[in-house]
Design a protein around this motif. Structure first.
Motif, PDB file in Angstrom:
ATOM      1  N   THR A 258       9.134   1.607 -26.528  1.00 55.64           N
ATOM      2  CA  THR A 258       8.824   3.002 -26.855  1.00 55.64           C
ATOM      3  C   THR A 258       8.303   3.158 -28.276  1.00 55.64           C
ATOM      4  N   ARG A 259       8.349   2.106 -29.061  1.00 56.44           N
ATOM      5  CA  ARG A 259       7.775   2.170 -30.404  1.00 56.44           C
ATOM      6  C   ARG A 259       6.258   2.064 -30.374  1.00 56.44           C
ATOM      7  N   GLY A 260       5.707   1.611 -29.236  1.00 52.94           N
ATOM      8  CA  GLY A 260       4.265   1.479 -29.128  1.00 52.94           C
ATOM      9  C   GLY A 260       3.620   2.496 -28.216  1.00 52.94           C
ATOM     10  N   ILE A 261       4.371   3.010 -27.245  1.00 52.21           N
ATOM     11  CA  ILE A 261       3.813   3.967 -26.292  1.00 52.21           C
ATOM     12  C   ILE A 261       4.917   4.905 -25.825  1.00 52.21           C
ATOM     13  N   LYS A 262       4.553   6.165 -25.576  1.00 52.83           N
ATOM     14  CA  LYS A 262       5.517   7.146 -25.095  1.00 52.83           C
ATOM     15  C   LYS A 262       4.769   8.318 -24.479  1.00 52.83           C
ATOM     16  N   LYS A 263       5.519   9.207 -23.848  1.00 52.61           N
ATOM     17  CA  LYS A 263       4.984  10.440 -23.279  1.00 52.61           C
ATOM     18  C   LYS A 263       5.513  11.619 -24.085  1.00 52.61           C
ATOM     19  N   ASP A 264       4.630  12.579 -24.380  1.00 49.77           N
ATOM     20  CA  ASP A 264       5.106  13.759 -25.087  1.00 49.77           C
ATOM     21  C   ASP A 264       5.639  14.783 -24.095  1.00 49.77           C
ATOM     22  N   GLN A 265       6.041  15.937 -24.585  1.00 47.00           N
ATOM     23  CA  GLN A 265       6.662  16.947 -23.735  1.00 47.00           C
ATOM     24  C   GLN A 265       5.696  17.544 -22.716  1.00 47.00           C
ATOM     25  N   PHE A 266       4.396  17.375 -22.935  1.00 46.86           N
ATOM     26  CA  PHE A 266       3.398  17.900 -22.009  1.00 46.86           C
ATOM     27  C   PHE A 266       2.878  16.843 -21.040  1.00 46.86           C
ATOM     28  N   GLY A 267       3.424  15.635 -21.128  1.00 47.12           N
ATOM     29  CA  GLY A 267       3.021  14.575 -20.222  1.00 47.12           C
ATOM     30  C   GLY A 267       1.854  13.734 -20.693  1.00 47.12           C
ATOM     31  N   PHE A 268       1.375  13.954 -21.921  1.00 52.47           N
ATOM     32  CA  PHE A 268       0.267  13.157 -22.444  1.00 52.47           C
ATOM     33  C   PHE A 268       0.784  11.807 -22.944  1.00 52.47           C
ATOM     34  N   THR A 269      -0.031  10.783 -22.752  1.00 52.53           N
ATOM     35  CA  THR A 269       0.305   9.448 -23.243  1.00 52.53           C
ATOM     36  C   THR A 269      -0.024   9.353 -24.723  1.00 52.53           C
ATOM     37  N   MET A 270       0.916   8.811 -25.499  1.00 51.59           N
ATOM     38  CA  MET A 270       0.731   8.641 -26.936  1.00 51.59           C
ATOM     39  C   MET A 270       0.958   7.181 -27.291  1.00 51.59           C
ATOM     40  N   VAL A 271       0.137   6.665 -28.208  1.00 52.21           N
ATOM     41  CA  VAL A 271       0.221   5.263 -28.600  1.00 52.21           C
ATOM     42  C   VAL A 271       0.305   5.159 -30.116  1.00 52.21           C
ATOM     43  N   ASN A 272       0.867   4.040 -30.558  1.00 50.02           N
ATOM     44  CA  ASN A 272       1.039   3.779 -31.988  1.00 50.02           C
ATOM     45  C   ASN A 272       0.408   2.425 -32.304  1.00 50.02           C
ATOM     46  N   PHE A 273      -0.652   2.425 -33.103  1.00 53.15           N
ATOM     47  CA  PHE A 273      -1.395   1.198 -33.370  1.00 53.15           C
ATOM     48  C   PHE A 273      -0.780   0.364 -34.488  1.00 53.15           C
ATOM     49  N   SER A 274       0.323   0.809 -35.025  1.00 51.21           N
ATOM     50  CA  SER A 274       1.041  -0.047 -35.969  1.00 51.21           C
ATOM     51  C   SER A 274       1.939  -1.038 -35.235  1.00 51.21           C
ATOM     52  N   ARG A 275       2.062  -0.868 -33.915  1.00 49.45           N
ATOM     53  CA  ARG A 275       2.847  -1.773 -33.070  1.00 49.45           C
ATOM     54  C   ARG A 275       1.890  -2.467 -32.109  1.00 49.45           C
ATOM     55  N   LEU A 276       1.540  -3.706 -32.427  1.00 54.42           N
ATOM     56  CA  LEU A 276       0.543  -4.435 -31.647  1.00 54.42           C
ATOM     57  C   LEU A 276       1.146  -5.681 -31.022  1.00 54.42           C
ATOM     58  N   ILE A 277       0.533  -6.109 -29.922  1.00 61.86           N
ATOM     59  CA  ILE A 277       0.854  -7.384 -29.284  1.00 61.86           C
ATOM     60  C   ILE A 277      -0.443  -8.179 -29.149  1.00 61.86           C
ATOM     61  N   HIS A 278      -0.312  -9.457 -28.828  1.00 58.98           N
ATOM     62  CA  HIS A 278      -1.480 -10.337 -28.679  1.00 58.98           C
ATOM     63  C   HIS A 278      -2.393 -10.229 -29.903  1.00 58.98           C
ATOM     64  N   THR A 279      -1.821 -10.452 -31.051  1.00 54.67           N
ATOM     65  CA  THR A 279      -2.582 -10.336 -32.296  1.00 54.67           C
ATOM     66  C   THR A 279      -3.495 -11.529 -32.537  1.00 54.67           C
ATOM     67  N   GLY A 280      -3.343 -12.589 -31.744  1.00 50.13           N
ATOM     68  CA  GLY A 280      -4.178 -13.769 -31.908  1.00 50.13           C
ATOM     69  C   GLY A 280      -3.604 -14.819 -32.827  1.00 50.13           C
ATOM     70  N   GLN A 281      -2.448 -14.562 -33.400  1.00 43.93           N
ATOM     71  CA  GLN A 281      -1.839 -15.532 -34.297  1.00 43.93           C
ATOM     72  C   GLN A 281      -1.276 -16.732 -33.544  1.00 43.93           C
ATOM     73  N   GLN A 282      -0.879 -16.514 -32.292  1.00 41.68           N
ATOM     74  CA  GLN A 282      -0.347 -17.600 -31.477  1.00 41.68           C
ATOM     75  C   GLN A 282      -1.375 -18.002 -30.421  1.00 41.68           C
ATOM     76  N   LEU A 283      -1.305 -19.255 -30.008  1.00 39.63           N
ATOM     77  CA  LEU A 283      -2.278 -19.773 -29.055  1.00 39.63           C
ATOM     78  C   LEU A 283      -2.176 -19.099 -27.694  1.00 39.63           C
ATOM     79  N   ILE A 284      -0.981 -18.655 -27.308  1.00 39.89           N
ATOM     80  CA  ILE A 284      -0.799 -18.054 -25.985  1.00 39.89           C
ATOM     81  C   ILE A 284      -1.225 -16.590 -25.944  1.00 39.89           C
ATOM     82  N   ASP A 285      -1.597 -16.013 -27.078  1.00 39.78           N
ATOM     83  CA  ASP A 285      -2.035 -14.618 -27.098  1.00 39.78           C
ATOM     84  C   ASP A 285      -3.351 -14.468 -26.339  1.00 39.78           C
TER      85      ASP A 285
END
Length: 345
Positions: A258-285
């Motif tokens: 929920t630190r990267g994605i959530k729903k607001d009270q109106f049902g809209f999807t909200m995202v946070n770009f300070s929380r990333l995955i698959h940054t490319g630092q690891q080979l399996i990303d």
């Protein structure tokens, strides 16, 4: 007698009258001038239907139509052909990026599926003595499949021609673009729009993932999820002249917490770009996706929650939702239209 009219009809009538007014070239004889101009346009439109190899109002392509050369499209894998815009830059992939791009193609091409299944069986047989869990086997599969494929085919294994091409690996020299047209959308890289007020780098991808409840889970579950991303790079790769593929490199929002994605009270999807995955630092990303997989979204900054953005979906140009023609769909649209009707006495 009272009649029901949709406000849209009135607006259409006003627009048509304004269009006729624009036809007036001789204010001394406005009616004749309008009639002459209207007749001229109708005649030109009628004649243009019989013209070939000439761009007219009837047959001109869409603004974001992309490639229409079907022969050229067949040279691209995964229907990733599109129209590159702007300057082309020649670049070289580093070892990590090369492996990540090559592996993503190997994991999605149908001709490699028998070899993927064979390597999974090899890993399972090796792991019996070590008692590896499914999650650990899956990690080994991701990390070493491309190496095993090259070694197996060079040892003389009889496979199809496509598998032989893939075993040679990608050309490290790639083409890099700042803009790309595909799927009816125009995409720009994030760096290309850093000084612009427009936004064409928002991406959403529908993908299937394998989930494990724990390290000892022997029954993984596959599910469809949506990944929200920022487009950072567009590259075109080739297998030494045999096949081409266009890949998008992205910053992936962490959709697992929920630190990267959530729903607001109106049902809209909200995202946070300070929380990333698959940054490319690891080979399996997994940094890359095929250009044919992406759809466009916009990210609107939330004025209250700092760091959060509301996801707004976009539709391609010249694409309209006409419904499916069923009775339920017609009834639903009729009820919706009822709220926009008004009485005129």
């Amino acid at each position: 007698m009272n009649e029901h009219y949709a406000p849209g009809r009135i607006q259409e009538k006003r627009r048509f009258l304004c269009k006729l007014k624009s036809y007036c070239r001789n204010k001394r004889y406005p009616e004749g001038s309008i009639a002459e101009c209207y007749l001229t346009k109708e005649c030109m439109t009628f004649c243009s239907r019989y013209l070939e190899d000439v761009e007219t109002r009837i047959n001109r392509p869409s603004r974001n139509d992309g490639f229409t050369n079907h022969n050229l499209a067949e040279t691209y894998l995964f229907q990733s052909y599109g129209q590159a815009i702007g300057k082309v830059e020649i670049a070289h992939l580093d070892n990590r990026s090369w492996v990540q791009a090559h592996r993503y193609i190997l994991f999605h091409h149908d001709s490699i599926e028998p070899l993927r299944n064979e390597f999974k069986q090899v890993l399972r047989s090796r792991s019996r003595s070590r008692r590896l869990q499914h999650q650990e086997i899956y990690k080994l599969f991701i990390e070493s499949f491309h190496e095993w494929l090259g070694q197996t085919l060079w040892s003389g294994k009889d496979v199809n021609e496509e598998a032989k091409w893939f075993s040679q690996g990608l050309n490290r020299v790639v083409k890099r673009y700042n803009a790309f047209l595909i799927n009816g959308f125009k995409f720009h890289t994030k760096s290309h729009e850093r000084l612009r007020r427009v936004q064409n780098y928002g991406i959403v991808v529908n993908s299937s993932i394998t989930s494990y409840a724990s390290a000892r889970d022997n029954n993984p579950v596959e599910a469809k999820v949506e990944y929200y991303e920022l487009l950072t790079d567009i590259i075109e790769l080739d297998y030494y002249g045999k096949q081409k593929v266009a890949l998008f490199q992205c910053d992936w929002v962490d959709i697992n917490t929920t630190r990267g994605i959530k729903k607001d009270q109106f049902g809209f999807t909200m995202v946070n770009f300070s929380r990333l995955i698959h940054t490319g630092q690891q080979l399996i990303d997994e940094l890359y996706v095929f250009s044919s997989q992406v759809k466009q979204v916009f990210y609107s900054k939330d004025p209250i929650d700092e760091g959060w953005y509301v996801v707004l979906r976009n539709t391609p140009r010249d694409l309209f939702d006409m419904g499916n023609g069923s009775k339920d769909d017609i009834d639903k649209r009729s009820k919706t239209l009822h709220f926009f009707r008004t009485k005129l006495k």
